[in-house]
Write a protein that holds these residues in place. Sequence first.
Motif, short mmCIF file in Angstrom:
data_model
loop_
_atom_site.label_atom_id
_atom_site.label_comp_id
_atom_site.label_asym_id
_atom_site.label_seq_id
_atom_site.Cartn_x
_atom_site.Cartn_y
_atom_site.Cartn_z
N SER A 24 35.19 0.77 43.29
CA SER A 24 35.61 0.69 44.70
C SER A 24 36.67 -0.38 44.90
O SER A 24 37.67 -0.16 45.59
N ARG A 25 36.48 -1.53 44.30
CA ARG A 25 37.45 -2.63 44.42
C ARG A 25 38.78 -2.23 43.75
O ARG A 25 39.84 -2.43 44.32
N LYS A 28 40.61 0.39 45.87
CA LYS A 28 41.23 -0.25 47.04
C LYS A 28 42.50 -1.00 46.64
O LYS A 28 43.51 -0.94 47.34
N GLU A 31 45.27 1.70 45.79
CA GLU A 31 45.65 2.41 47.01
C GLU A 31 46.49 1.50 47.91
O GLU A 31 47.48 1.94 48.50
N SER A 32 46.11 0.23 47.99
CA SER A 32 46.81 -0.71 48.85
C SER A 32 48.20 -1.06 48.33
O SER A 32 49.17 -1.04 49.09
N ASN A 97 45.79 -8.40 47.64
CA ASN A 97 44.76 -7.41 47.30
C ASN A 97 43.96 -7.77 46.06
O ASN A 97 43.30 -6.91 45.47
#
Length: 132
Positions: A24-25, A28, A31-32, A97
Motif C-alpha cells: 500500500s505504501r 501510494k 502513484e503520487s 512521498n
Amino acid sequence: MTSKTIKKMKAAITWFEIPARDLSRARKFYESILDIEMVDMDTGSDLKMSMFPVEEGGISGALCEQEEAYTPSTDGCLLYMNANPDLQTVLDKVEPNGGSVIQTKTQITDDYGYMAIIKDSEGNRVALHSEH
C-alpha cells in the motif's frame, strides 16, 4: 571462421518487478510521484502485486510484496522508469512521498534527455528518465 547468427529482440525488457515491504505504501509512492493509477492483481496466493499502467503492446511491471521472495535493495540492476514529460516534476514529489533523491536531474546528452536516481519508499534504488 564460423558465422554466428545474432538474435534480435523486440525489447530487452518484457516485465519488471519492484520489491515492496508494504504494498500500500509503495503503491501510494509511485502513484503520487508518477501521477498514475496502479491496478492490484489477485494472485490467488500470499503474493501481493500492484501493476503499473501500460498501453497495449508496451512493457510494464508490478510492485510485489511477499516476505520470502522480495527484498527491497539498493544493489543489483537499475531500472529506469518513464518520468516524461519533465523529470524535475517527478523528482519534486519524491521526498514528500517518503523517498529520497540519490542523484539529481542530470543531462545524459541532447539526444537522450535526462536521468536521476532515487530511493523509493521501500528502500529500492530506481532511476528516472525523461526527454526534458
